[in-house]
Design a protein around this motif. Structure first.
Motif, PDB file in Angstrom:
ATOM      1  N   PRO A   1       0.973  -1.311   0.002  1.00 25.09           N
ATOM      2  CA  PRO A   1       0.019   0.095  -0.041  1.00 25.09           C
ATOM      3  C   PRO A   1       0.917   1.293  -0.126  1.00 25.09           C
ATOM      4  CG  PRO A   1       0.077  -0.794   2.202  1.00 25.09           C
ATOM      5  CD  PRO A   1       0.810  -1.727   1.254  1.00 25.09           C
TER       6      PRO A   1
ATOM      7  N   THR B   1       2.337   4.829   1.365  1.00 25.84           N
ATOM      8  CA  THR B   1       2.828   5.174   2.697  1.00 25.84           C
ATOM      9  C   THR B   1       2.363   6.717   2.524  1.00 25.84           C
ATOM     10  OG1 THR B   1       4.546   3.854   2.656  1.00 25.84           O
ATOM     11  CG2 THR B   1       4.949   5.693   4.155  1.00 25.84           C
TER      12      THR B   1
ATOM     13  N   THR C   1       1.417  11.298  -0.114  1.00 23.09           N
ATOM     14  CA  THR C   1       1.798   9.781  -0.302  1.00 23.09           C
ATOM     15  C   THR C   1       2.989   9.704  -1.074  1.00 23.09           C
ATOM     16  OG1 THR C   1       0.291   9.570  -1.912  1.00 23.09           O
ATOM     17  CG2 THR C   1      -0.362   8.885   0.156  1.00 23.09           C
TER      18      THR C   1
ATOM     19  N   ASN D   1      -4.229  -1.418  -3.241  1.00 21.81           N
ATOM     20  CA  ASN D   1      -3.740  -1.435  -2.015  1.00 21.81           C
ATOM     21  C   ASN D   1      -3.914  -0.116  -1.309  1.00 21.81           C
ATOM     22  OD1 ASN D   1      -1.863  -3.703  -2.377  1.00 21.81           O
ATOM     23  ND2 ASN D   1      -0.910  -2.393  -3.864  1.00 21.81           N
TER      24      ASN D   1
ATOM     25  N   VAL E   1      -4.164   2.451   2.286  1.00 20.34           N
ATOM     26  CA  VAL E   1      -3.549   2.897   3.435  1.00 20.34           C
ATOM     27  C   VAL E   1      -4.446   3.784   4.144  1.00 20.34           C
ATOM     28  CG1 VAL E   1      -2.235   4.668   2.716  1.00 20.34           C
ATOM     29  CG2 VAL E   1      -1.600   3.674   4.743  1.00 20.34           C
ATOM     30  N   TRP E   2      -4.864   3.600   5.390  1.00 22.68           N
ATOM     31  CA  TRP E   2      -5.650   4.691   6.426  1.00 22.68           C
ATOM     32  C   TRP E   2      -4.859   5.314   7.416  1.00 22.68           C
ATOM     33  CZ3 TRP E   2     -10.447   6.337   4.433  1.00 22.68           C
ATOM     34  CH2 TRP E   2     -10.937   5.539   3.776  1.00 22.68           C
ATOM     35  N   SER E   3      -5.226   6.358   7.707  1.00 22.22           N
ATOM     36  CA  SER E   3      -4.375   7.084   8.594  1.00 22.22           C
ATOM     37  C   SER E   3      -5.175   6.734   9.928  1.00 22.22           C
ATOM     38  CB  SER E   3      -4.320   8.541   8.618  1.00 22.22           C
ATOM     39  OG  SER E   3      -5.651   9.150   8.724  1.00 22.22           O
TER      40      SER E   3
END
Length: 484
Positions: free
Chosen positions: A125, A127, A148, A201, A203-205
């Motif tokens: 995923p 970053t 990102t 992919n 990504v979640w914060s």
């Protein structure tokens, strides 16, 4: 089927629910694919379907990783990664398996105890390299930003609790900016940001919060609903004639602050009657819009503003596809134009402009607004929240050049999205002469050189050849003549 990523949803079919890949009486070979996060079964087989499934990532599907409902056949699904070294779960054949389950009539042993390796599948995923931050907050909107390490989508989940419930999206990129609108004043909101890359992919914060500003109550908005209307008028009438020496006096209705609710207050109320907080907010906040139209020579970027004294933007483009010609503005005041190959910085005082470009070749390409600002009435500079692609390129195969050629020829093409590409040279008998490209490529513009030789490095004879491009669903052929 090879090098395909199937994720997040899938195909809904009858009682099978969400299905990533459905095989009905067919026997395809499915290899080196990612099949995950489907709301039902990853692969669903019926009616004698016997696909061969090899070296795939099959994991985190809600239903079976692979379900075969036809007991008369067995599906060969050996040597796959099921999400855990212990293999897929099967009640009888592998009860200790912690990976995605498989149904009966599936041959899954041996399985891979580590994920398969291969350059074609992206399973990493993005970053989040900075942020998220909230650089702009008002009483009714907020701007969320983050960056990102790769191009990915922009998503913000938000709400007054950590259950969120609301979603806002923005354009793809590495610099993300999403505006949340329609917020309530003096309210704390929870939010988290997410980005999904081309491979699916995500990504979640973690959870963050911000609090909107309080908006000053409009004069005459006695009930605080954001509008000065008849509801407020009836409240005013009920207090008309009172003064500070009376117990029922309410200073809220003493607009002129003279200790009396009298005709002076009535006329002050009438002046503001009909005003709306939302209308006032819209009038106070300048905005900017950008669109592209086709001109005589090429694309024309039209910029329009509302309630702004001026604006500025940075426009990125492919210098091989476009050349900036001029800016057309209505104002006679000086304008800022800084044009470098592939990057135009433009600013002016006024309510809009037209940026005229010359199209240098038929392939075209994308333009992107990487930054945009507006100037408000007090000459403060505000982010316009506009970051997006203006021209989405289509599949295109350019003319081969030079044509005719003697030693080498250049083939250029454009991909609007990532996918499998095959670029092959054929002779007039339809026989394959040279494979120039055969593989997965990301979106973009490409240039390939053919040196007039076949697959074995032998110089081919003079004549007419066909260059064929296949990138599903696009197909196109160009002719080229070789002269020795």
């Amino acid at each position: 089927m090879k090098y395909v990523v199937v994720r997040y949803g899938g195909y809904y079919w009858s009682n099978a629910g969400d299905v990533g890949i459905r095989c009905v009486g067919a026997s395809p070979q499915i290899s080196e694919c990612v099949i995950s996060y489907i709301g039902g079964d990853g692969i669903y087989c019926q009616s004698g379907a016997t696909p061969i499934v090899r070296h795939c990532w099959i994991y985190d599907n809600t239903g079976y990783g692979l379900r075969n409902v036809d007991a008369s056949v067995t599906v060969d699904a050996t040597n796959n990664w099921w999400g855990d070294p212990s293999g897929p779960y099967h009640e009888d054949l592998n009860p200790d398996g912690k990976g995605n389950p498989v149904s009966d009539n599936v041959a899954f042993s041996p399985w891979l105890r580590t994920p398969p390796t291969g350059p074609a599948i992206d399973t990493v995923p993005p970053t989040i390299t900075s942020g998220p931050s909230v650089p702009e907050i008002s009483d009714t909107y907020a701007v969320i930003r983050w960056t990102t390490d790769e191009v990915s989508s922009s998503m913000v989940q938000y709400g007054t609790t950590m259950a969120y419930g609301l979603v806002a999206v923005g354009p793809e990129g590495t610099e993300h900016s999403v505006m949340l609108e329609g917020l309530a004043p003096s309210t704390t909101y929870h939010f988290r940001v997410g980005s999904r890359d081309a491979g699916g992919n995500v990504v979640w914060s973690e959870d963050f919060t911000f609090t909107t500003l309080a908006f000053p109550r409009l004069v005459g908005d006695f009930d605080g609903d954001g509008d000065v209307d008849f509801d407020d008028f009836f409240l005013f009438v009920a207090h008309f004639g009172t003064s500070s020496d009376q117990p029922n006096f309410d200073p809220t209705f003493d607009i002129t602050d003279d200790g009396k609710v009298n005709f002076e207050d009535f006329f002050a109320f009438v002046v503001h009657f009909g005003q709306s907080r939302q209308a006032k907010v819209a009038a106070l906040r300048p905005s900017l819009s950008v669109e592209v139209k086709e001109g005589d020579l090429g694309p024309v970027v039209e910029v329009k503003t509302r309630e702004a004294e001026g604006f500025g933007l940075v426009l990125r483009y492919n210098p091989e596809a476009y050349e900036f010609l001029r800016a057309e503005v209505s104002s006679e005041l000086p304008i800022l134009v800084k044009d470098e190959p592939g990057r135009l910085a433009f600013g002016c005082v006024g309510d809009g402009a037209k940026l005229v470009f010359f199209r240098k070749d038929e392939l075209g390409g994308a333009m992107e607004v990487s930054k945009a600002v507006v100037v408000d009435a007090s000459y403060g500079v505000l982010d316009a929240g506009v970051r997006r692609s203006l021209i989405v390129p289509e599949f295109a195969l350019g003319k081969v050049h030079p044509n005719p050629f003697n030693s080498s020829a250049v083939v250029e093409y454009v991909l609007p999205k990532a996918g499998q590409v095959r670029l092959v040279v054929y002779d007039l008998l339809g026989q394959e002469v040279r494979v120039l490209v055969d593989g997965i490529q990301s979106a973009g513009r490409y240039r390939v050189v053919w040196d007039g030789r076949d697959e074995f490095g032998r110089a081919v004879a003079s004549g007419v050849y066909l260059v064929r491009m296949e990138a599903s669903p696009f197909q196109k052929i160009r002719k080229v003549t070789l002269v020795r």
